[in-house]
Design a protein around this motif. Structure first.
Motif, short mmCIF file in Angstrom:
data_model
loop_
_atom_site.label_atom_id
_atom_site.label_comp_id
_atom_site.label_asym_id
_atom_site.label_seq_id
_atom_site.Cartn_x
_atom_site.Cartn_y
_atom_site.Cartn_z
N PRO A 96 -9.17 -70.09 -6.98
CA PRO A 96 -8.74 -68.69 -7.06
C PRO A 96 -7.26 -68.56 -7.41
O PRO A 96 -6.42 -69.31 -6.90
CB PRO A 96 -9.03 -68.15 -5.66
CG PRO A 96 -10.13 -69.02 -5.15
CD PRO A 96 -9.85 -70.38 -5.70
N CYS A 148 -6.45 -58.66 -11.00
CA CYS A 148 -7.48 -59.14 -10.08
C CYS A 148 -7.09 -60.52 -9.56
O CYS A 148 -6.12 -61.13 -10.02
CB CYS A 148 -8.84 -59.22 -10.78
SG CYS A 148 -8.90 -60.49 -12.08
N ARG A 149 -7.85 -61.02 -8.61
CA ARG A 149 -7.79 -62.41 -8.20
C ARG A 149 -9.14 -63.00 -8.60
O ARG A 149 -10.20 -62.44 -8.27
CB ARG A 149 -7.56 -62.54 -6.70
CG ARG A 149 -7.41 -63.99 -6.21
CD ARG A 149 -6.88 -64.02 -4.78
NE ARG A 149 -6.82 -65.37 -4.22
CZ ARG A 149 -5.85 -66.25 -4.48
NH1 ARG A 149 -4.86 -65.93 -5.30
NH2 ARG A 149 -5.85 -67.44 -3.93
N THR A 150 -9.12 -64.11 -9.30
CA THR A 150 -10.35 -64.61 -9.90
C THR A 150 -10.45 -66.12 -9.78
O THR A 150 -9.46 -66.81 -9.53
CB THR A 150 -10.43 -64.19 -11.39
OG1 THR A 150 -11.67 -64.56 -11.94
CG2 THR A 150 -9.30 -64.81 -12.19
N TYR A 169 -18.27 -61.92 -14.99
CA TYR A 169 -17.58 -61.89 -13.70
C TYR A 169 -18.42 -61.08 -12.70
O TYR A 169 -18.97 -60.04 -13.04
CB TYR A 169 -16.22 -61.20 -13.83
CG TYR A 169 -15.21 -61.94 -14.67
CD1 TYR A 169 -14.15 -62.63 -14.07
CD2 TYR A 169 -15.29 -61.95 -16.06
CE1 TYR A 169 -13.21 -63.30 -14.85
CE2 TYR A 169 -14.36 -62.62 -16.84
CZ TYR A 169 -13.32 -63.29 -16.23
OH TYR A 169 -12.39 -63.96 -16.99
N SER A 202 -17.62 -66.38 -13.33
CA SER A 202 -16.37 -66.13 -12.62
C SER A 202 -16.58 -65.06 -11.56
O SER A 202 -17.51 -64.25 -11.65
CB SER A 202 -15.27 -65.70 -13.59
OG SER A 202 -14.90 -66.75 -14.45
N VAL A 203 -15.70 -65.06 -10.56
CA VAL A 203 -15.72 -64.01 -9.53
C VAL A 203 -14.47 -63.15 -9.70
O VAL A 203 -13.44 -63.62 -10.17
CB VAL A 203 -15.81 -64.61 -8.12
CG1 VAL A 203 -17.13 -65.33 -7.91
CG2 VAL A 203 -14.64 -65.54 -7.82
N TRP A 204 -14.60 -61.90 -9.31
CA TRP A 204 -13.57 -60.89 -9.58
C TRP A 204 -13.25 -60.14 -8.27
O TRP A 204 -14.06 -59.35 -7.80
CB TRP A 204 -14.07 -59.92 -10.64
CG TRP A 204 -13.15 -58.84 -11.10
CD1 TRP A 204 -12.85 -57.68 -10.44
CD2 TRP A 204 -12.43 -58.80 -12.34
NE1 TRP A 204 -11.99 -56.92 -11.19
CE2 TRP A 204 -11.73 -57.58 -12.37
CE3 TRP A 204 -12.34 -59.67 -13.43
CZ2 TRP A 204 -10.92 -57.21 -13.45
CZ3 TRP A 204 -11.55 -59.30 -14.51
CH2 TRP A 204 -10.85 -58.08 -14.51
N GLU A 205 -12.10 -60.43 -7.69
CA GLU A 205 -11.60 -59.67 -6.55
C GLU A 205 -10.62 -58.65 -7.10
O GLU A 205 -9.51 -58.98 -7.52
CB GLU A 205 -10.91 -60.60 -5.55
CG GLU A 205 -10.30 -59.89 -4.35
CD GLU A 205 -9.47 -60.81 -3.48
OE1 GLU A 205 -8.59 -60.30 -2.75
OE2 GLU A 205 -9.69 -62.05 -3.52
N SER A 264 -13.65 -61.10 -1.66
CA SER A 264 -12.63 -62.14 -1.57
C SER A 264 -13.02 -63.30 -2.48
O SER A 264 -14.08 -63.90 -2.30
CB SER A 264 -12.50 -62.64 -0.12
OG SER A 264 -11.77 -63.84 -0.06
N ALA A 265 -12.16 -63.61 -3.44
CA ALA A 265 -12.42 -64.74 -4.33
C ALA A 265 -12.40 -66.05 -3.55
O ALA A 265 -13.20 -66.96 -3.82
CB ALA A 265 -11.39 -64.77 -5.45
N ASP A 266 -11.51 -66.16 -2.56
CA ASP A 266 -11.43 -67.39 -1.78
C ASP A 266 -12.69 -67.61 -0.95
O ASP A 266 -13.21 -68.73 -0.87
CB ASP A 266 -10.19 -67.34 -0.88
CG ASP A 266 -8.90 -67.27 -1.68
OD1 ASP A 266 -8.29 -68.32 -1.92
OD2 ASP A 266 -8.52 -66.15 -2.10
#
Length: 302
Positions: free
Chosen positions: A116, A123-125, A92, A137-140, A97-99
């Protein structure tokens, strides 16, 4: 390095492993790295998410103080519904911002595997893939600020893009995360994030550049956020994870005793330097998820 409490955008911040039988994986990783686990999912949830916490005396490349520290290092999770039943590690990357991050992925020619979504209050991922198909993956962050313990034995020390298309990857990850590339010792190449070293030295590790120079690190190593691993035809592009260990040979032997498989026996990596050797082994856990164990071995001077 000292315990973390957050990251800056573009830096690897968390890893988890999806397992067909997550409860069975607890014994392997607990026995291998000494992790302890907490299931953060509600009791009535169909899935499980075990956050692993580790404790280690610092013994990283640039910090051999022996200071004892602890914190969250990784997680073991159920395989999400409708996903392939394959055990694998996921990396991650921290984003504001995940969006906004998935919009950048699309604009750069990547693919959004899952849109997302909010994961509890953690988190928001979102799950994405680069143009070559390597998933990440991305991790907000919400309440969970990513790994607290890194670089010490039993914690993540490197995240690696295994790719056949380094030039194409440079364009993609440069557009999405602002990364560049540079030599990281020996014949190896890595991803760098301009300004990352400044932030590390200011917020987490005063004197970092001086310690890196004393250890023989390449110039600019403080900005490194990952490595690039060339792969041959027949291997699918992917992100992989490397955990630090105090003894790569002992870790490989223990993994075998716990039901894992040593795919590549311990050897001295070609990117070792005149001042230190990196000894690594590639291991598969009992359900098939692969990772690398890496030992830093300083060479005696004089």
């Amino acid at each position: 390095m000292p315990q973390r409490d957050g990251y800056i955008p573009g830096v690897p911040c968390w890893v988890d492993v999806s397992q067909p039988d997550p409860e069975a994986a607890l014994a392997f990783y607990g026995g291998l790295f000494g992790w302890e686990f907490e299931d953060v999912m509600p009791p009535d949830s169909a899935g499980r998410y075990f956050i692993a916490r580790g404790e280690a005396a610092s013994s990283s490349i640039f910090d051999t103080s022996g200071e004892l520290r602890s914190g969250d290092v990784a997680a073991i999770r159920s395989i999400p519904e409708a996903a392939p039943s394959t055990a694998l590690w996921t990396t991650y990357f921290w984003v504001d911002s995940a969006d906004a991050a998935v919009a950048k992925v699309r604009a750069a020619g990547g693919r959004v595997v899952s849109e997302p979504s909010d994961f509890l209050n953690v988190c928001r991922t979102a799950v994405c893939a680069d143009p070559e198909g390597a998933a990440f993956s991305v991790w907000e962050a919400r309440e969970h600020k990513g790994a607290r313990l890194i670089n010490d034995p039993g914690a993540v020390v490197f995240n690696n893009l295994n790719t056949r298309g380094a030039d194409r990857a440079r364009l993609f990850y440069g557009s999405v995360f602002g990364w560049r590339t540079a030599g990281i010792g020996g014949r190896a190449e890595g991803w760098t994030l301009p300004g990352y070293g400044d932030w590390l030295e200011r917020e987490h590790h005063p004197g970092l550049r001086r310690q890196m120079a004393a250890a023989g690190a390449p110039e600019g190593f403080e900005d490194v956020v990952g490595s690039i691993v060339p792969i041959a035809d027949g291997t699918a592009p992917h992100w992989s994870v490397t955990f630090a260990t105090a003894d790569a040979d002992a870790t490989a032997a223990t993994a075998t005793e716990l039901g894992g498989t040593v795919i590549v026996p311990p050897f001295d990596a070609p990117w070792s330097t005149e001042t230190y050797t990196i000894r690594i082994a590639v291991i598969a856990d009992p359900q098939g998820a692969t990772f690398t164990a890496s030992q830093f071995v300083p060479k005696q001077r004089g």
